[in-house]
Structures are given as C-alpha cells and as structure tokens.
Design an enzyme around this catalytic site. Structure first.
Site, short mmCIF file in Angstrom:
data_model
loop_
_atom_site.label_atom_id
_atom_site.label_comp_id
_atom_site.label_asym_id
_atom_site.label_seq_id
_atom_site.Cartn_x
_atom_site.Cartn_y
_atom_site.Cartn_z
N ASN A 152 0.80 -1.23 0.00
CA ASN A 152 0.00 0.00 0.00
C ASN A 152 0.83 1.28 0.00
OD1 ASN A 152 0.77 -0.64 2.61
ND2 ASN A 152 -1.13 0.06 3.55
N LYS A 164 12.23 -8.10 1.04
CA LYS A 164 11.22 -8.85 0.29
C LYS A 164 9.99 -7.97 0.15
CE LYS A 164 7.85 -10.93 0.72
NZ LYS A 164 6.49 -10.59 0.15
N PRO A 165 9.82 -7.30 -1.02
CA PRO A 165 8.64 -6.45 -1.20
C PRO A 165 7.40 -7.27 -1.53
CG PRO A 165 9.99 -6.39 -3.17
CD PRO A 165 10.72 -7.25 -2.16
N ALA A 166 6.23 -6.64 -1.43
CA ALA A 166 4.98 -7.30 -1.79
C ALA A 166 4.98 -7.64 -3.27
CB ALA A 166 3.80 -6.40 -1.45
N SER A 177 -0.31 -7.85 7.64
CA SER A 177 -1.48 -8.26 8.42
C SER A 177 -1.07 -8.93 9.73
CB SER A 177 -2.35 -9.22 7.61
OG SER A 177 -1.71 -10.48 7.49
N GLU A 189 4.75 -4.14 12.44
CA GLU A 189 3.70 -3.13 12.27
C GLU A 189 2.55 -3.85 11.59
OE1 GLU A 189 1.10 -0.97 11.00
OE2 GLU A 189 2.50 -0.35 9.43
N CYS A 246 -3.24 0.94 7.16
CA CYS A 246 -3.48 0.41 8.50
C CYS A 246 -3.93 1.51 9.46
CB CYS A 246 -2.23 -0.29 9.03
SG CYS A 246 -0.77 0.75 9.02
N GLU A 289 -10.26 -4.98 9.30
CA GLU A 289 -9.81 -3.82 8.56
C GLU A 289 -10.58 -3.73 7.25
OE1 GLU A 289 -5.41 -2.38 8.92
OE2 GLU A 289 -5.37 -4.55 8.63
#
Length: 479
Positions: free
Chosen positions: A152, A175-177, A230, A251, A285, A382
């Site tokens: 995000n 390690k990115p999304a 998450s 986080e 978040c 969420e």
C-alpha cells in the site's frame, strides 16, 4: 526517466532467479500487465542472505558519517525523480499521482531523518553504584536483517525500514509485496547510485514468500525481522522467529476509531475524516475504520461527509483530476463489497456510493453508511477501502469502551475542543498513536507503531534506529 530493473538485486548485481521464473505485475486500473519481474525461490533467498552475511562485518565497521552521506545522497536522488517514481507507484498500485508525489516526499524524508540519526548513536560511561567497576556502554548493529514490506505504501515502507538499518550498520534482504515490486527495485537502483556498497541491500521479489522467508528466519543467520502487514501473517512470522530468537519489529493491522464529540469543530472533524478515511483509497493500517459520532451531531456529520465523499472523482490514478484510484486487486474490492452488503443487510442506511462500477479496473466508489449495527462484520476487520461506517454514542465511558473493544490498537482519532477531555480520552484509548483534531499522524520524526495485536516496536523518530542496534556492556575494574 527511470528505467526500472526487473531482476533480483543480490550482492550489488542484477540477476535472474535461479530456481524461479517470472511473475506479472498488473495495473489495477486496467488489469493489464505492466512488467514481468523475477520470481525468486528458496535458493535465491539463500543467495541474498549469503550476500548480506558476507557484507555485514565490513559494513558494520563503516564510519557513521559515510553511512549518513549515502542516505543523504539517496534522499536527494529520490526528490529529483519525484515525478518518475510517483508515476511508477501509481501504475503498480493505483493511488492518484498527487498522493503518489506526496508519498515520494514522505519516503525521501526517512532517508534524510536517518542520515542525521546515523551520527548520533551514543553509548555511555560511568562508575557503577558499588564503586568496584566502571561501565562502558557501547552500541553495535544487530546484524543481517530481513525486511518485508506491504503493497500500500511501496516506497515509503521501504525507506522506513532501509533507512534505520543503513544508519545502524546492518545489512539487509528486502522482500517487497508481489503486487508492487517495481518501486522497491527502483529504490535499490537509487541506493546503488548513491554509493551503497554491494551486498548491504539485497532485494528478492517473489510470489512464494513463505518458501523464501521461512528458511531465512529459521536458519540462524538473520538476526532481525522487520515486517509490515497483516496480523495473521505477523503471528506466523513470530512463530518462525522463535526457533532462533530473531529480534522482531512488527507493524500489523489496525481498526482505528474516529471519535467526534458534541463540542468538536465539525469543519475540522470533516477535514480530518477525509484524510483519515480516504488517504490511499482507505488502504492503510491507519485508516479510520469505525466512526463514533455523538448523537447530537451525527446526522449533520454524516450528511456533510457523504456530500464530500460523493464529490470525489474516481478513475485511473494517472489521469488529471482523479481523487480516488482503484483498489489493489479484485480480492480487495470484493472484501469491501461484502462488508457493505453485510452492513446493509443488518439495517445500515446508504448515504452515498455502495455500487461497484462496470468496466475494467478494481474501482469502488467512496461510500458512507449510517445507522450501522454494532454487530456488522466491518466492526471487527480492517476495511481497507473507501467506506466510512458511522455509529452514534452518548457518553464518554461508552465510546471509550467501544473504541477499545478490538484486538488491535494502532491509532485512534479524537475530535473535541475541550482540552481536559482530549487528554482524558487520549490516555484511555488503547492505541500507540492518537490524532487529536487531525486525521494524519504519520511523520518520519515521530515513533510509529501500536499496541495489542497491532504490533511490536516502533518505526521512525528517535527510537526508530534503536530497533537495529544492540547494547554491549563492558565492565572495567576500578584499580
């Protein structure tokens, strides 16, 4: 113009995946494929870990001023390339260009902040109370780190983790999304250009996060995990870290209450609501999830919020004048659709939005619901979308109890003109951050993080670098 790499970044070189192929990066506004990037497997993860471990000793001894200057150069390069980075980010995750430019500035500021913190790491010296020993207190980098970032805020979440790691003298595997790897790869190229030595930062893009990351966490050479994502995934990673007692900062999810008292300035509260709810299409978040509005002002607040939400322009983020881009993918949009349907079935009243548009892309309109049943599913998850759910309250104790009735505790928003009430309620809210008469709390100079199942540790601020440092105490006899 930025030419975005699409390979893995390991040991300072761009390389293809050894035991993987490629994966597609899609444009959520059109569904079209933007690029094919390397899809790493476990062997690639180990190669990245090898590079980080090999570089750690020398990097840990590098002068703090050298680390500081690398971060400062990277900060300047990022700002110089604001438009290119913003367009890249908008293409892969959907946020409007105006917001993307804001994120570029926000991301760059983490590098500037931690460039200043790099030269301010301090220890201590003194005589212990019994008079027998002197104490020399030193600081040292925690060691090789695994950094896992979400989709995000793909640029800012990278700099928020990479910045303090570099400043502290730690090497990294990032390690990115899988939805947004291009921003991370562009960031790696910028850091290489800024003079970051080979092996200090390694970027592994993959669609198989579990296969790649679990062996690293259980292997004993990674000494720090910093994760944003998450709560469910966070719990799994904590279990994997337990075997080798990997230091963690987490986080995790949020379920932010947005509380409007009867004495609030409604203009200020509405401005705050638009930021707290609609920043990043609500995919944050920190997004306001549950709106608790005093019964005496609830009708006016809901009507005015619906007017403002309904006036927002929905469309591709690259188009001029667009306020709300697409959600990240079809699954994200389906979740919002289901939450709205559940609330309506339980008697909620729809003031604006609530209908999925036809055509390509993962768009969902800004939506306001009122008369929401407290048992609605949206109260306990969420939302991660552009939907505001309004509930009413009458008494302070009641709203505090309802606001705290969640396993999460990241941020809360509070609107009142009464200072005593503001302090009293803030102290009662079980959250790590409070926005008092504001809908924006994030700032590189402030500690970001939550309590309960919203995470462990803090990012940003003076304490952000502490997550990447260890203490070493040296006892010296007094002779």
């Amino acid at each position: 113009m930025i030419t975005t790499p699409t390979q893995l970044f390991i040991g300072g070189a761009w390389v293809d995946a050894v035991d993987g192929g490629t994966m597609a990066v899609d444009d959520p506004a059109t569904g079209e494929v933007l690029a094919q990037v390397a899809d790493a497997g476990p062997k690639d993860g180990r190669l990245a870990e090898d590079a980080a471990v090999d570089a750690q000793e020398q990097w840990g001894r590098t002068a703090p001023r050298t680390r500081s200057e690398i971060l400062r150069r990277a900060h300047e390069i990022i700002l110089d390339r604001t438009d290119e980075l913003a367009r890249l980010m908008t293409s892969e995750m959907g946020k409007p260009l105006t917001e993307a430019r804001g994120e570029v500035a926000y991301a760059a500021e983490f590098f500037r902040w931690f460039s200043e913190e790099a030269v301010r790491v301090e220890g201590g010296y003194g005589t212990l109370p019994d008079g027998r020993n002197r104490m020399l207190l030193g600081r040292r980098p925690v060691g090789p780190c695994l950094l896992i970032t979400p989709w995000n805020f793909p640029l800012a979440m990278g700099t928020r983790k990479i910045g303090p790691a570099i400043a502290a003298g730690c090497t990294m595997v990032l390690k990115p999304a899988p939805q947004t790897p291009l921003s991370s790869l562009a960031l790696a190229a910028i850091l290489k250009e800024a003079g970051l030595p080979d092996g200090v930062l390694n970027v592994v893009t993959t669609s198989r996060a579990g296969e790649v990351c679990e062996p690293l966490l259980r292997g004993g050479r990674i000494r720090k995990l910093s994760f944003t994502g998450s709560t469910a995934v966070g719990r799994l990673l904590l279990a994997q870290c337990a075997d080798t007692v990997v230091r963690t900062s987490m986080e995790l999810g949020g379920n932010a209450p947005f509380i409007v008292f009867d004495d609030a300035d409604l203009d200020v509260a509405l401005d705050g609501a638009m930021v707290a709810k609609m920043r990043n299409m609500g995919e944050a978040c920190t997004a306001a999830n549950r709106f608790f509005v005093h019964r005496s002002v609830a009708e006016e607040f809901a009507r005015r919020l619906a007017d403002r939400m309904g006036a927002l322009v929905v469309g591709p983020g690259t188009r001029d004048g667009v306020d709300v881009g697409p959600l990240i993918d079809a699954a994200g949009r389906a979740k919002v659709e289901e939450l709205v349907s559940d609330a309506l079935e339980r008697g909620a009243r729809l003031l604006v939005g609530g209908r999925t548009p036809e055509g390509p892309g993962c768009f969902y309109p800004p939506t306001v619901l009122t008369d929401v049943d407290p048992g609605s599913r949206l109260m306990e998850t969420e939302i991660f979308g552009p939907m505001a759910a309004i509930l009413t309250f009458d008494e302070e104790d009641e709203v505090v109890r309802r606001a705290n009735d969640t396993p999460w505790g990241l941020v809360g928003y509070l609107f009142t003109e009464n200072l005593d009430r503001a302090l009293r309620i803030s102290e009662c809210l079980e959250v790590g951050m409070v926005g008092l008469n504001t809908g924006l709390v994030s700032n590189p100079a402030a500690p970001f993080g939550g309590v309960k199942q919203s995470g462990l540790g803090r990012e940003g601020g003076r304490v952000g670098i502490e997550e990447f440092l260890e203490y070493q105490y040296l006892a010296i006899p007094v002779r």
